[in-house]
Structure formats: C-alpha cells, structure tokens
Design a protein around this motif. Structure first.
Motif, PDB file in Angstrom:
ATOM      1  N   UNK A   1       0.823  -1.209   0.000  1.00  0.00           N
ATOM      2  CA  UNK A   1       0.000   0.000   0.000  1.00  0.00           C
ATOM      3  C   UNK A   1       0.860   1.265   0.000  1.00  0.00           C
ATOM      4  N   UNK A   2       0.481   2.206  -0.845  1.00  0.00           N
ATOM      5  CA  UNK A   2       1.064   3.548  -0.798  1.00  0.00           C
ATOM      6  C   UNK A   2      -0.040   4.520  -0.405  1.00  0.00           C
ATOM      7  N   UNK A   3       0.265   5.407   0.533  1.00  0.00           N
ATOM      8  CA  UNK A   3      -0.736   6.308   1.096  1.00  0.00           C
ATOM      9  C   UNK A   3      -0.469   7.765   0.721  1.00  0.00           C
ATOM     10  N   UNK A   4      -1.529   8.535   0.769  1.00  0.00           N
ATOM     11  CA  UNK A   4      -1.466   9.952   0.400  1.00  0.00           C
ATOM     12  C   UNK A   4      -0.738  10.790   1.438  1.00  0.00           C
ATOM     13  N   UNK A   5      -0.833  10.375   2.720  1.00  0.00           N
ATOM     14  CA  UNK A   5      -0.208  11.155   3.788  1.00  0.00           C
ATOM     15  C   UNK A   5       0.327  10.198   4.859  1.00  0.00           C
ATOM     16  N   UNK A   6       1.202  10.669   5.728  1.00  0.00           N
ATOM     17  CA  UNK A   6       1.789   9.804   6.752  1.00  0.00           C
ATOM     18  C   UNK A   6       0.727   9.191   7.672  1.00  0.00           C
ATOM     19  N   UNK A   7       1.004   7.981   8.116  1.00  0.00           N
ATOM     20  CA  UNK A   7       0.113   7.316   9.065  1.00  0.00           C
ATOM     21  C   UNK A   7       0.216   7.972  10.441  1.00  0.00           C
ATOM     22  N   UNK A   8      -0.822   7.790  11.237  1.00  0.00           N
ATOM     23  CA  UNK A   8      -0.886   8.443  12.547  1.00  0.00           C
ATOM     24  C   UNK A   8      -0.110   7.681  13.611  1.00  0.00           C
ATOM     25  N   UNK A   9       0.010   6.364  13.456  1.00  0.00           N
ATOM     26  CA  UNK A   9       0.736   5.568  14.435  1.00  0.00           C
ATOM     27  C   UNK A   9      -0.127   4.569  15.179  1.00  0.00           C
ATOM     28  N   UNK A  10      -1.460   4.746  15.116  1.00  0.00           N
ATOM     29  CA  UNK A  10      -2.355   3.815  15.809  1.00  0.00           C
ATOM     30  C   UNK A  10      -2.972   2.775  14.880  1.00  0.00           C
ATOM     31  N   UNK A  11      -2.593   2.801  13.607  1.00  0.00           N
ATOM     32  CA  UNK A  11      -3.237   1.932  12.618  1.00  0.00           C
ATOM     33  C   UNK A  11      -2.979   0.443  12.878  1.00  0.00           C
ATOM     34  N   UNK A  12      -1.751   0.100  13.270  1.00  0.00           N
ATOM     35  CA  UNK A  12      -1.416  -1.313  13.490  1.00  0.00           C
ATOM     36  C   UNK A  12      -2.326  -1.936  14.538  1.00  0.00           C
TER      37      UNK A  12
END
Length: 233
Positions: free
Chosen positions: A134-145
């Motif tokens: 997956x490539x995302x539009x913006x940085x992940x927040x950190x709680x996704x996992x």
C-alpha cells in the motif's frame, strides 16, 4: 463425438467447427496420426493444429493484473480476459476469477474453471491470507497497526467488525497489509476510516503463493505444488 465435445468445451470452437477441423485433419496425436471423432486418445496426446490441447477442467492460472483492467467478461473497457487466449472465455466449465481486484488495483489474480477449488480458496475455513502493498497519500498516525489487529474495526455502512488484520509499516506512507477476508474495497476503506487515502494498491501474495517474476499482464499455469502453496503460510 466424445472428441468433438472435449475440444469444443476447451473453447477451440463450436461442435460444428470442431467436426470440420477433424475432417480437415487438424486434430492429430503426438505421432502425427489424424484422429477421427470416434478416436479414444488420451487428452495429453491430442494436438490441435500441431499444438497440445489446453489442460482439462481443473486448470488454475495466476496473473499479474495491470492497473486499468476489470475482473469481468463483459464490462466496458479493458478486461483481464483480454490478456488470455480468446478461447479461454469459451471454456466449459467457465474460467472464473477467484475473488476480484478492482480496476485501480494491480497484482496477483487467480483464475480457475474448478468450482470446488474456487470455493476452497475463498472459504473462511481455509483462512487464506492475502498480502497487499500500500502507498498512502499522507503519513500514518501511528495507531493503525493496533486498530487493524483489534478485531473491532468497523467500516462505514457495515454492522459486523472486521477480522483482525496485520499491518506492517514500511515507512510513513508505505505499508504491507495481510487480510483473511475480502470485503468490498476493504484495504482502501480501512485506511479511509483512519482519515487517509490509498494512492496505490497491489496484491503480492495469496496464502504461500507469491507473484514471483510475473510482469504486468503476464500469466502462468499453476501446477499441483503451486496450488498447494496457496493453502500454506
């Protein structure tokens, strides 16, 4: 007539067309002997226009689906079946995709004309994992996992939580996701629920079977070892 039906069901033509091909001497055995409609020759020894017949029902294919192609036999635009020999659309039983990838998703796509095998792969009991890059539009927040793995994540307009999914963060905007179910646009919707947007999505593995060295649009026939690998890992 058994030979006529066999070849027609593989998509080489109508029964009438196959009868004509036999009369014209286009159907032979490996020794070059012309076959008749009543010939009792093993499938693997039959040649059509000097080429071995396609496999009997039970065939499984793997394709590297390119972007822009639809998993359908009759939609408008580019179809995954356009990348296969024309006769594959005419096979009986029908050659179907095992699950789907949407038009804007690339990667590993399986086909089969074996309904039992198809349902075995997609059955929840088989618990076959599917790996997506997956490539995302913006940085992940950190709680996704933690959210993806919780087994409590809900998607918009649904009333049943998702099964736990594994998220491996590769960097701020790239990740690897492993799913054990296949809801509509699931990966895209999971990231949308976190306020992010997927800009590129590719499936690289189903069970223990990886995409390997297949380039965009390329496909290959799977052997028994390949098929078994789907249920590993």
């Amino acid at each position: 007539m058994r030979l006529v039906k066999l070849i027609a069901n593989l998509g080489y033509g109508s029964r009438k067309e196959i009868q004509t091909a036999i009369k014209n001497g286009w159907v032979t055995d490996r020794d070059g002997n012309t076959l008749k409609a009543t010939s009792q020759t093993p499938h693997e020894d039959i040649l059509f226009d000097d080429e071995p017949l396609d496999p009997a029902p039970g065939m499984v294919l793997a394709m590297n689906k390119p972007l822009g192609y639809t998993c359908s036999t009759n939609d408008q635009g580019k179809l995954v079946y356009d990348l296969l020999p024309d006769r594959y659309r005419m096979r009986k039983p029908v050659l179907s995709t095992i699950g789907r990838l949407d038009k804007e998703t690339s990667g590993l796509l399986l086909f089969t004309d074996d309904g039992t095998f198809l349902h075995k792969v997609i059955s929840p009991k088989a618990n076959v994992g599917k790996v997506y890059e997956v490539t995302l539009d913006r940085p992940m927040k950190g709680n996704e996992t933690a959210l993806f793995a919780s087994g409590e994540m809900m998607l918009e307009s649904e009333d049943k939580p998702l099964k736990p999914a594994m998220l491996e963060v590769l960097d701020d905007t790239h990740a690897r996701v492993i799913l054990h179910e296949g809801r509509y646009h699931q990966v895209r919707r999971m990231f949308a629920a976190t306020g992010n947007h997927v800009t590129n999505l590719s499936r690289t593995q189903i069970g223990g079977l990886s995409l390997g060295c297949l380039e965009d649009g390329q496909w290959r026939m799977l052997d028994e070892a390949d098929k078994a690998r789907i249920f590993e890992g």
